[in-house]
Scaffold this motif. Structure first.
Motif, PDB file in Angstrom:
ATOM      1  N   MET A 190      40.878  95.831   7.976  1.00  0.00           N
ATOM      2  CA  MET A 190      39.754  96.132   8.915  1.00  0.00           C
ATOM      3  C   MET A 190      40.349  97.591   9.510  1.00  0.00           C
ATOM      4  SD  MET A 190      37.182  94.014   8.783  1.00  0.00           S
ATOM      5  CE  MET A 190      36.264  93.968  10.149  1.00  0.00           C
ATOM      6  N   THR A 191      41.259  98.050   9.121  1.00  0.00           N
ATOM      7  CA  THR A 191      41.854  99.356   9.321  1.00  0.00           C
ATOM      8  C   THR A 191      41.720 100.370   8.462  1.00  0.00           C
ATOM      9  OG1 THR A 191      44.071  98.862   9.180  1.00  0.00           O
ATOM     10  CG2 THR A 191      43.241  98.430  11.469  1.00  0.00           C
ATOM     11  N   TRP A 192      41.734 101.626   8.992  1.00  0.00           N
ATOM     12  CA  TRP A 192      41.856 102.926   7.711  1.00  0.00           C
ATOM     13  C   TRP A 192      43.298 103.261   7.214  1.00  0.00           C
ATOM     14  CZ3 TRP A 192      37.240 103.584   5.613  1.00  0.00           C
ATOM     15  CH2 TRP A 192      36.085 102.980   6.151  1.00  0.00           C
ATOM     16  N   LYS A 193      43.461 103.547   6.105  1.00  0.00           N
ATOM     17  CA  LYS A 193      44.698 104.120   5.831  1.00  0.00           C
ATOM     18  C   LYS A 193      45.427 105.219   6.505  1.00  0.00           C
ATOM     19  CE  LYS A 193      46.043 105.873   0.772  1.00  0.00           C
ATOM     20  NZ  LYS A 193      46.887 104.729   0.467  1.00  0.00           N
ATOM     21  N   LYS A 194      46.502 105.338   6.914  1.00  0.00           N
ATOM     22  CA  LYS A 194      47.353 106.226   7.646  1.00  0.00           C
ATOM     23  C   LYS A 194      47.225 107.635   6.628  1.00  0.00           C
ATOM     24  CE  LYS A 194      50.844 104.936  10.026  1.00  0.00           C
ATOM     25  NZ  LYS A 194      52.547 104.364  10.369  1.00  0.00           N
ATOM     26  N   ASP A 195      47.180 108.532   7.367  1.00  0.00           N
ATOM     27  CA  ASP A 195      46.972 109.966   6.742  1.00  0.00           C
ATOM     28  C   ASP A 195      48.277 110.440   6.590  1.00  0.00           C
ATOM     29  OD1 ASP A 195      46.279 112.383   5.548  1.00  0.00           O
ATOM     30  OD2 ASP A 195      44.856 112.819   7.023  1.00  0.00           O
TER      31      ASP A 195
ATOM     32  N   PRO B  93      44.021 100.532   2.311  1.00  0.00           N
ATOM     33  CA  PRO B  93      42.657 100.905   2.815  1.00  0.00           C
ATOM     34  C   PRO B  93      41.779  99.689   3.205  1.00  0.00           C
ATOM     35  CG  PRO B  93      42.776 100.962   0.254  1.00  0.00           C
ATOM     36  CD  PRO B  93      44.120 100.384   0.720  1.00  0.00           C
ATOM     37  N   PHE B  94      40.885 100.413   4.069  1.00  0.00           N
ATOM     38  CA  PHE B  94      39.812  99.695   4.614  1.00  0.00           C
ATOM     39  C   PHE B  94      39.008  98.822   3.621  1.00  0.00           C
ATOM     40  CE2 PHE B  94      35.838  98.386   6.482  1.00  0.00           C
ATOM     41  CZ  PHE B  94      36.121  98.184   7.818  1.00  0.00           C
TER      42      PHE B  94
END
Lengths: 387, 311
Positions: free
Chosen positions: B177-182, B158-159
């Motif tokens: 710095m990136t969001w978790k893959k859904d 997670p970010f």
């Protein structure tokens, strides 16, 4: 015996797989392997073959599906070529280490780059040390017969190893050849039902694919090497019984006009048919030439090779792949190593030819021989390089 | 943490299996919620199953040759191919059963991988398995980084979390710095009959979902948040509590997608602030208020979207 029918070699090979009543076929399309799996998917679609055809999303998954299927105790087949083999290479090594009896049809094709869809042996040499049984074929009938033999050897409880049938891409896969087909009765007589020692099933729980600490890994690799070496008599027995059934006799090393030969050409695959014509031409000119055809590449038939070439003065090894930066090309490397300790050993010459689909004619083979005999450096030459 | 601790008596699940299919004595870290998730998954399915597992924590803790923790047929081939190996097992057994060469009864095929083996390197094999419609339950045990190799970031990290390859620094102050893959949305987009999230803190929900997945005729995907005390830098006795907080803050909502219909399985009246979830986790220790509020906004936005989806 039955009559011969003119048929494309890939189609014949697929028919052989069908006759073997294969349970699972998993493959990804790549030229020049496509005709094999296209025909198998037709056989499945029409209902004439009762198998699961798994059209996977990559060669990596093709070999992975094959591992799962063989572990479940199903008769398993795949086909690939070149880049496909490169992509699945990781699992190719695991398949043999886990002793999974998968049969693979490998349409031999050059590796990129530059991209080439045409024939040489760089793909199969990449997985030379993968622990698979590797067989080479010269013509269509050999390819067809090799399929039955491959399943029989792979699934034999004394072996339980995967088998790779090497078929020169286009030069052999796409040609129409006269082939004598087997019957269902012959197949059933020759190829028993696959009865794995262990299979994945809740009725008898097994753990497959454990990890090995340093105190066990060496022993595991030793056992694997033993298994591959011990497959040799089973491979020979398979060919002997195939001869009883069909009248066609195959051996790990085969010879042509070598009885009194001073000069021997040694090769693998379809180039041997070309080389045999060169031998005939040289014989006509009064030269004592002969041909040694290496059918079995792994496990390497060391004693048979020694016996076949020991009395010659010169041996020309035709390699179809480059081992970049090495002392020899792959086949020559083995032949020179085998003969090193022999007191009577021939001069062993090395020419690399037919890379990426470059045509090799009988005249070329004679030219290569002359070139090699004149060269005293004991290195290797790449034939036909245009300046 | 005191406010989350309630001495609730959890009602025992109906037909809760007493049989253990992964035996104790394995080498998982203290307080590992991932191996707990695996235990519940296996209990929910029962003995008639085959498990194909990706390389990762669960594989390495359970199978040092010649020992094994598995009381079920189990196979490990490589890192990125659990879904493909399971496809092969399923296809092989299907053919053998049709031809009368194995007993004619249902055997549940399960593929299992960590977040690296699922959302990164095994992504393509998983997509292929779901698209081809193999009857396999794919279980992703997600501990939000490559824990087995020493806590490196994955596309499921997670970010804001720090890992050994997403450290916080002057240039990258948040760490990751990136969001978790859904993944569940991606799985559902394949049109498979069942996809869901779960967490071993809510183990009755987890077992029910696995049993649902077992019954569907086709592929199913279960994404399980598996709290990792070692990688998240929390005490080993806190994994269950952090699982609860992840759900109650909306960071990891429990929901399912059954034949295209989205349903929330746990809807707190009011979400707890994520600061409660971040508190005490070493991997979030560096976050300042600005980042925390930025992440809070995103979590709230995603939660509201999900609630709307599930209406």
């Amino acid at each position: 015996m039955g009559r011969k029918v003119g048929v494309e070699v890939s189609i014949a090979a697929a028919d052989a797989v069908g006759l073997c009543d294969v349970d699972v076929v998993a493959a990804y399309p790549i030229t020049p392997q496509t005709h094999v799996v296209e025909h198998l998917s037709e056989l499945c679609a029409s209902g004439s073959l009762d198998a699961e055809f798994v059209p996977v999303e990559s060669e990596h998954s093709a070999m992975s599906v094959c591992c799962g299927s063989a572990a479940a105790g199903a008769r398993t087949f795949t086909a690939t070529s070149s880049q496909g083999l490169a992509l699945m290479a990781e699992i190719v090594f695991i398949a043999s280490s886990m002793r999974l009896p998968i049969v693979m049809f490998l349409a031999n094709r050059a590796l990129s780059s530059p991209l080439s869809i045409w024939n040489d042996h760089s793909d199969t040499m990449m997985v030379r040390d993968s622990g698979w049984i590797q067989v080479f074929c010269e013509n269509g009938q050999e390819v067809y017969d090799a399929v039955f033999h491959a399943f029989r050897v792979a699934e034999d409880a004394r072996v339980s190893l995967p088998v790779m049938i090497n078929v020169d891409g286009f030069n052999l896969t796409h040609v129409i050849e006269p082939i004598e087909f087997w019957t269902k009765e012959m197949t059933q007589k020759y190829l028993p039902e696959f009865k794995p020692i262990h299979r994945l099933h809740p009725d008898k729980v097994v753990t497959m694919g454990a990890f090995g600490m340093p105190e066990i890994y060496t022993e595991a690799k030793m056992a694997q090497n033993d298994a591959l070496l011990k497959s040799f008599p089973v491979i020979k027995q398979g060919w002997d019984e195939l001869a009883d059934l069909t009248g066609r006799k195959y051996s790990p090393v085969e010879t042509y006009r070598t009885e009194d030969a001073e000069t021997i050409i040694l090769g693998m695959g379809s180039i041997c048919e070309t080389a045999s014509l060169a031998v005939d031409q040289m014989r006509e000119r009064g030269k004592k030439a002969g041909l040694v055809k290496l059918r079995l590449w792994r496990p390497l038939p060391v004693d048979d090779i020694k016996k076949a070439i020991a009395r010659a003065k010169d041996v020309l090894v035709l390699d179809r792949a480059v081992s970049f930066g090495a002392a020899n090309a792959p086949v020559t490397s083995e032949i020179r190593a085998i003969m090193y300790h022999e007191s009577n050993r021939p001069n062993i010459h090395n020419v690399i030819a037919g890379l990426g689909g470059r045509d090799v004619t009988p005249d070329h083979v004679i030219e290569m021989l002359e070139m090699a005999l004149a060269d005293k450096t004991h290195g290797y030459n790449i034939f036909g390089v245009r300046s | 943490m005191a406010e989350t601790e309630k001495n609730k008596v959890i009602k025992p699940i109906k037909n809760f299996a007493m049989q253990e299919y992964i035996s104790s004595g394995h080498r998982a870290c203290q307080g590992c919620a991932e191996v707990l998730a695996v235990r519940h998954v296996l209990k929910a399915i029962g003995p008639d199953m085959i498990l194909a597992m990706a390389t990762g924590c669960m594989e390495i803790i359970s199978s040092p040759y010649p020992l094994t923790s598995w009381n079920i047929p189990w196979i490990h081939v490589a890192f990125e191919n659990a879904a493909a190996v399971a496809s092969g097992v399923e296809s092989g057994l299907k053919a053998l059963r049709r031809k009368g060469r194995v007993p004619d009864r249902d055997v549940t095929i399960v593929a299992m991988g960590g977040d690296g083996g699922t959302t990164d390197i095994g992504f393509q094999a998983l997509s292929g398995m779901m698209e081809r419609g193999h009857r396999v339950i794919y279980v992703c045990v997600d501990n939000e980084a490559y824990m087995n190799t020493g806590i490196q970031r994955s596309s499921s990290t997670p970010f804001g979390a720090t890992t050994t390859t997403s450290p916080a620094g002057r240039v990258k102050p948040a760490g990751e710095m990136t969001w978790k893959k859904d993944m569940v949305a991606i799985a559902a987009a394949h049109g498979i009959p069942y996809a869901a999230t779960a967490c071993p803190t809510f183990f009755t929900d987890l077992q029910k979902k696995i049993q649902k997945a077992k019954e569907v005729d086709g592929p199913s995907y279960i994404h399980i948040l598996s709290v990792c005390p070692t990688g998240w830098r929390i005490p080993p006795n806190k994994a269950i509590e952090y699982g609860q907080l992840a759900v109650d803050t909306g960071v990891f909502p429990l929901y399912e997608v059954e034949k295209g219909v989205w349903k929330l399985n746990r809807k707190p009246k009011e979400l707890k602030p994520i600061s409660e979830y971040f508190k005490g986790q070493g991997r979030y220790r560096h976050l300042d208020e600005k980042f925390t509020s930025e992440i809070q906004d995103k979590i709230t936005e995603k939660w509201n979207k999900l609630v709307k989806f599930c209406e």
